[in-house]
Design a protein around this motif. Structure first.
Motif, PDB file in Angstrom:
ATOM      1  N   ILE A 158       0.870  -1.178   0.000  1.00 53.10           N
ATOM      2  CA  ILE A 158       0.000   0.000   0.000  1.00 53.10           C
ATOM      3  C   ILE A 158       0.905   1.225   0.000  1.00 53.10           C
ATOM      4  N   ALA A 159       0.713   2.099  -0.979  1.00 45.35           N
ATOM      5  CA  ALA A 159       1.553   3.291  -1.105  1.00 45.35           C
ATOM      6  C   ALA A 159       0.682   4.502  -1.417  1.00 45.35           C
ATOM      7  N   ASN A 160       1.321   5.664  -1.529  1.00 49.27           N
ATOM      8  CA  ASN A 160       0.623   6.901  -1.868  1.00 49.27           C
ATOM      9  C   ASN A 160       1.391   7.666  -2.927  1.00 49.27           C
ATOM     10  N   ILE A 161       0.647   8.292  -3.835  1.00 50.31           N
ATOM     11  CA  ILE A 161       1.247   9.214  -4.795  1.00 50.31           C
ATOM     12  C   ILE A 161       0.626  10.587  -4.603  1.00 50.31           C
TER      13      ILE A 161
ATOM     14  N   GLN B 148      -2.517  -4.779 -14.871  1.00 49.97           N
ATOM     15  CA  GLN B 148      -1.925  -6.107 -14.676  1.00 49.97           C
ATOM     16  C   GLN B 148      -0.630  -6.210 -15.461  1.00 49.97           C
ATOM     17  N   LYS B 149       0.415  -6.681 -14.811  1.00 52.02           N
ATOM     18  CA  LYS B 149       1.696  -6.937 -15.471  1.00 52.02           C
ATOM     19  C   LYS B 149       2.250  -8.217 -14.873  1.00 52.02           C
ATOM     20  N   GLY B 150       2.162  -9.314 -15.639  1.00 54.77           N
ATOM     21  CA  GLY B 150       2.556 -10.607 -15.104  1.00 54.77           C
ATOM     22  C   GLY B 150       1.638 -10.977 -13.953  1.00 54.77           C
ATOM     23  N   GLU B 151       2.229 -11.358 -12.825  1.00 53.48           N
ATOM     24  CA  GLU B 151       1.454 -11.736 -11.651  1.00 53.48           C
ATOM     25  C   GLU B 151       1.004 -10.533 -10.830  1.00 53.48           C
ATOM     26  N   ILE B 152       1.608  -9.378 -11.102  1.00 56.62           N
ATOM     27  CA  ILE B 152       1.361  -8.195 -10.274  1.00 56.62           C
ATOM     28  C   ILE B 152       0.138  -7.423 -10.753  1.00 56.62           C
ATOM     29  N   ILE B 153      -0.765  -7.108  -9.826  1.00 54.69           N
ATOM     30  CA  ILE B 153      -1.901  -6.236 -10.122  1.00 54.69           C
ATOM     31  C   ILE B 153      -1.718  -4.956  -9.318  1.00 54.69           C
ATOM     32  N   THR B 154      -1.673  -3.843 -10.028  1.00 48.57           N
ATOM     33  CA  THR B 154      -1.527  -2.532  -9.396  1.00 48.57           C
ATOM     34  C   THR B 154      -2.827  -1.757  -9.564  1.00 48.57           C
ATOM     35  N   THR B 155      -3.325  -1.194  -8.492  1.00 47.48           N
ATOM     36  CA  THR B 155      -4.544  -0.387  -8.549  1.00 47.48           C
ATOM     37  C   THR B 155      -4.210   1.022  -8.074  1.00 47.48           C
ATOM     38  N   VAL B 156      -4.398   1.984  -8.976  1.00 44.93           N
ATOM     39  CA  VAL B 156      -4.130   3.390  -8.654  1.00 44.93           C
ATOM     40  C   VAL B 156      -5.473   4.092  -8.484  1.00 44.93           C
TER      41      VAL B 156
ATOM     42  N   GLY C 240      -5.158   8.978  -4.706  1.00 44.39           N
ATOM     43  CA  GLY C 240      -3.713   8.948  -4.514  1.00 44.39           C
ATOM     44  C   GLY C 240      -3.214   7.646  -3.916  1.00 44.39           C
ATOM     45  N   LYS C 241      -4.127   6.818  -3.425  1.00 41.68           N
ATOM     46  CA  LYS C 241      -3.730   5.528  -2.850  1.00 41.68           C
ATOM     47  C   LYS C 241      -3.358   4.554  -3.977  1.00 41.68           C
ATOM     48  N   VAL C 242      -2.319   3.744  -3.734  1.00 43.47           N
ATOM     49  CA  VAL C 242      -1.884   2.731  -4.693  1.00 43.47           C
ATOM     50  C   VAL C 242      -1.733   1.402  -3.963  1.00 43.47           C
ATOM     51  N   THR C 243      -2.289   0.323  -4.513  1.00 42.16           N
ATOM     52  CA  THR C 243      -2.084  -1.004  -3.948  1.00 42.16           C
ATOM     53  C   THR C 243      -1.476  -1.908  -5.010  1.00 42.16           C
ATOM     54  N   MET C 244      -0.620  -2.833  -4.565  1.00 39.08           N
ATOM     55  CA  MET C 244      -0.013  -3.811  -5.468  1.00 39.08           C
ATOM     56  C   MET C 244      -0.060  -5.180  -4.807  1.00 39.08           C
ATOM     57  N   THR C 245      -0.359  -6.222  -5.583  1.00 32.45           N
ATOM     58  CA  THR C 245      -0.380  -7.581  -5.043  1.00 32.45           C
ATOM     59  C   THR C 245       0.686  -8.433  -5.709  1.00 32.45           C
ATOM     60  N   MET C 246       1.059  -9.527  -5.054  1.00 30.23           N
ATOM     61  CA  MET C 246       2.022 -10.512  -5.554  1.00 30.23           C
ATOM     62  C   MET C 246       3.408  -9.898  -5.800  1.00 30.23           C
ATOM     63  N   ILE C 247       3.836  -9.048  -4.883  1.00 28.95           N
ATOM     64  CA  ILE C 247       5.168  -8.439  -4.944  1.00 28.95           C
ATOM     65  C   ILE C 247       6.165  -9.350  -4.222  1.00 28.95           C
TER      66      ILE C 247
END
Length: 265
Positions: free
Chosen positions: A117-120, A150-158, A162-169
């Protein structure tokens, strides 16, 4: 020519699929044989796709030769004219920075991977919709005001907030690298001031759908196997909610990936 609600529904259904849209664009260059079309878009469910386009009066088929109908030609022409001004001015948007990586938590489905979980800043708000074409597998959701990538196994939701979540990191280094690439891609577009015009997304194969299904062949969906379910999902003959095992916590990441892939069917 389609005009009543039922006929319009047939057209909308026919053009809701990326493979069928690609077939229509391929035919815009001239008449093609079914073999040529299969070579261009793949032979998986080719007859099914041709049948739907024919039922919608978008194409005509005669002795193995496929051509756009007059309505099909007009449909593509109108679409092209509407899309001529689709490049969007984003010159007023400000470059973003990754201001904080707040959490690095174990993924529910795979404890060896992480959920970030990150922020931009500044938040991109509605600009996210315009940025969708920057990512081959990017899909904007107006319902949650978020761009899902989606990029490979990683799903990024922006999110627009401003919140950003990424899975399978895999680890913190991969998280930082992925966030850096996200920032650079978005900022390059903002620097240019114009986002690219909408384009066809990458093609999804049944095997890619099958990859994220439980693969238990439990038949709870009413089909004999998970692969059969994947084929029917590709053809619009079933829906993800019919696969009840996906609701189990151990398949939460699989479901996320399938929901993303479903946007390109």
């Amino acid at each position: 020519m389609p005009g009543n609600p039922n006929e319009i529904k047939l057209v909308n259904n026919a053009m809701s699929n990326a493979t069928r849209r690609k077939m229509m664009n391929f035919l815009s260059a001239g008449d093609k044989s079914t073999e040529e079309i299969g070579g261009e878009v793949g032979k998986t469910m080719l007859d099914f796709h041709l049948k739907l386009l024919q039922q919608a009066s978008l194409i005509e088929i005669e002795e193995g030769i496929v051509r756009l109908s007059e309505y099909g030609k007009n449909f593509l022409k109108e679409k092209e004219e509407k899309g001529a001004d689709k490049t969007a001015d984003i010159s007023q948007a400000k470059p973003i920075e990754i201001t904080e990586v707040r959490q690095l938590l174990p993924c529910i489905a795979d404890s060896s991977k992480f959920r970030v979980i990150a922020n931009i800043a500044p938040p991109l708000g509605g600009t996210l919709k315009v940025l969708e074409p920057l990512f081959p597998r990017g899909k904007y959701s107006g319902k949650i005001n978020a761009l899902i990538i989606q990029k490979g196994e990683i799903i990024t939701t922006v999110y627009g907030t401003g919140k950003v979540t990424m899975t399978m990191i895999k680890n913190e280094d991969e998280a930082k690298e992925s966030l850096k690439n996200l920032k650079n891609t978005i900022n390059e577009a903002i620097t240019k001031g114009v986002a690219p015009a909408p384009r066809e997304k990458v093609r999804v194969e049944p095997m890619e759908i099958y990859k994220y299904l439980p693969q238990t062949n439990c038949s709870k969906c009413g089909d004999q196997s998970c692969y059969t379910f994947a084929i029917k999902l590709m053809g619009g003959e079933t829906s993800l909610d019919k696969c009840t095992p996906l609701k189990e916590s151990k398949y939460v990441t699989n479901l996320e990936h399938l929901q993303v892939l479903a946007n390109y069917i």
